[in-house]
Design a protein around this motif. Structure first.
Motif, short mmCIF file in Angstrom:
data_model
loop_
_atom_site.label_atom_id
_atom_site.label_comp_id
_atom_site.label_asym_id
_atom_site.label_seq_id
_atom_site.Cartn_x
_atom_site.Cartn_y
_atom_site.Cartn_z
N ALA A 99 0.82 -1.21 0.00
CA ALA A 99 0.00 0.00 0.00
C ALA A 99 0.86 1.26 0.00
O ALA A 99 0.56 2.22 -0.72
N ASP A 100 1.93 1.26 0.79
CA ASP A 100 2.75 2.46 0.93
C ASP A 100 3.91 2.51 -0.06
O ASP A 100 4.40 3.59 -0.38
N LYS A 103 2.76 3.57 -4.39
CA LYS A 103 1.74 4.61 -4.50
C LYS A 103 1.43 4.94 -5.95
O LYS A 103 2.32 5.01 -6.78
N SER A 108 -1.67 -0.89 -5.16
CA SER A 108 -1.54 -0.15 -3.89
C SER A 108 -2.92 0.24 -3.37
O SER A 108 -3.20 0.11 -2.17
N ASN A 109 -3.76 0.71 -4.26
CA ASN A 109 -5.12 1.10 -3.88
C ASN A 109 -5.88 -0.07 -3.27
O ASN A 109 -6.51 0.04 -2.22
N HIS A 112 -4.74 -1.11 0.19
CA HIS A 112 -5.33 -0.28 1.25
C HIS A 112 -6.65 -0.88 1.73
O HIS A 112 -6.94 -0.91 2.94
N ASN A 130 -7.84 4.74 8.47
CA ASN A 130 -6.88 5.43 7.61
C ASN A 130 -6.70 4.72 6.28
O ASN A 130 -6.67 5.36 5.22
N HIS A 131 -6.59 3.40 6.33
CA HIS A 131 -6.40 2.65 5.08
C HIS A 131 -7.67 2.63 4.23
O HIS A 131 -7.60 2.77 3.00
N GLU A 133 -9.99 4.86 4.15
CA GLU A 133 -10.20 6.19 3.57
C GLU A 133 -9.22 6.48 2.44
O GLU A 133 -9.48 7.35 1.60
N SER A 134 -8.11 5.75 2.39
CA SER A 134 -7.15 5.91 1.30
C SER A 134 -7.57 5.13 0.06
O SER A 134 -6.97 5.30 -1.01
N PHE A 135 -8.57 4.27 0.22
CA PHE A 135 -9.04 3.44 -0.89
C PHE A 135 -10.11 4.16 -1.68
O PHE A 135 -10.96 4.87 -1.12
N SER A 136 -10.10 3.98 -2.99
CA SER A 136 -11.17 4.52 -3.84
C SER A 136 -11.50 3.51 -4.92
O SER A 136 -10.65 2.70 -5.32
#
Length: 233
Positions: A99-100, A103, A108-109, A112, A130-131, A133-136
């Motif tokens: 994930a980190d 990027k 990576s998405n 998360h 946190n993870h 919310e980083s996903f879309s």
């Protein structure tokens, strides 16, 4: 004097060769007087194009490596070996590293999302949020699932107001017979915990009225009846 005509768009069209030559001469004079500026702008555009091309090549190469790493760790995730899935094992990278470390890639998405689910199962709620919310995702069903999981984390943290916000978002995504009633039931529970009895009653009623064939209807009627007894309705 040169003649000019106007086309349908209202733009002036130069008709004679002499007039056209005059316009070209003006352009040459402008270039000579502003050569440094024009060349500077042109160079900046070329650099931007080259930089974007290089970035895309870098991301594409990273994507291949990230997908390979992710394909191995998903087996640990599905086997419920959460610690291995998160941190890796046997020289393989884990979800947190993918994930980190990659990027901008699809892998990576997705890492998360998997990491958020695994951390939620481990009761590491802040990290899970946190993870997630980083996903879309452009897939509305998956996007709704992520919002619902964030709501779960906030509810576990005894923050029903925040949970309500995310459950509402999940319920509003691509409404369907299978998942929307589940999100609405979670929303109603969070509303009860937030002492929003009237809102919870309305949400239970939505499940009953809008999704009459859902398996959630039985519980919606039961909890609605209990809540009505408590508020004296």
């Amino acid at each position: 004097m040169s003649k000019k005509n106007t086309d349908a768009s209202g733009l002036e069209i130069i008709e004679t060769p002499e007039a056209l030559a005059g316009q070209i001469n003006k352009a040459e004079v402008f270039f000579l007087n502003n050569r440094k500026v024009v060349l500077g702008i042109g160079g900046a555009i070329l650099l931007a194009v080259a930089a974007f091309g290089g970035y895309r090549l870098y991301i594409d190469s990273q994507e291949d490596a990230a997908q390979i790493a992710l394909s191995g760790v998903v087996y640990d995730f599905e086997a419920d070996s959460l610690q291995k899935a998160l941190n890796g094992s046997g020289g393989n990278e884990g979800l947190l590293s993918i994930a980190d470390g990659y990027k901008g890639t699809d892998a990576s998405n997705l890492a998360h999302f998997y990491a958020g689910v695994a951390l939620l199962k481990q009761a590491k709620f802040d990290d899970a949020i946190n993870h997630l919310e980083s996903f879309s995702s452009s897939d509305l069903l998956v996007a709704a699932r992520a919002k619902s999981l964030i709501g779960d984390a906030y509810l576990e943290k005894n923050q029903p107001a925040e949970a309500i916000s995310f459950y509402q978002k999940a319920a509003d995504y691509d409404k369907n017979e299978y998942f929307t009633p589940v999100y609405l039931m979670k929303l109603a529970l969070a509303q009860e915990k937030a002492n929003q009895a009237k809102d919870a009653l309305s949400t239970y009623k939505r499940v009953i009225d809008e999704f009459p064939l859902s398996s959630e209807v039985v519980n919606a009627k039961k909890y609605m009846g209990l809540l009505e007894g408590q508020v004296g309705k």
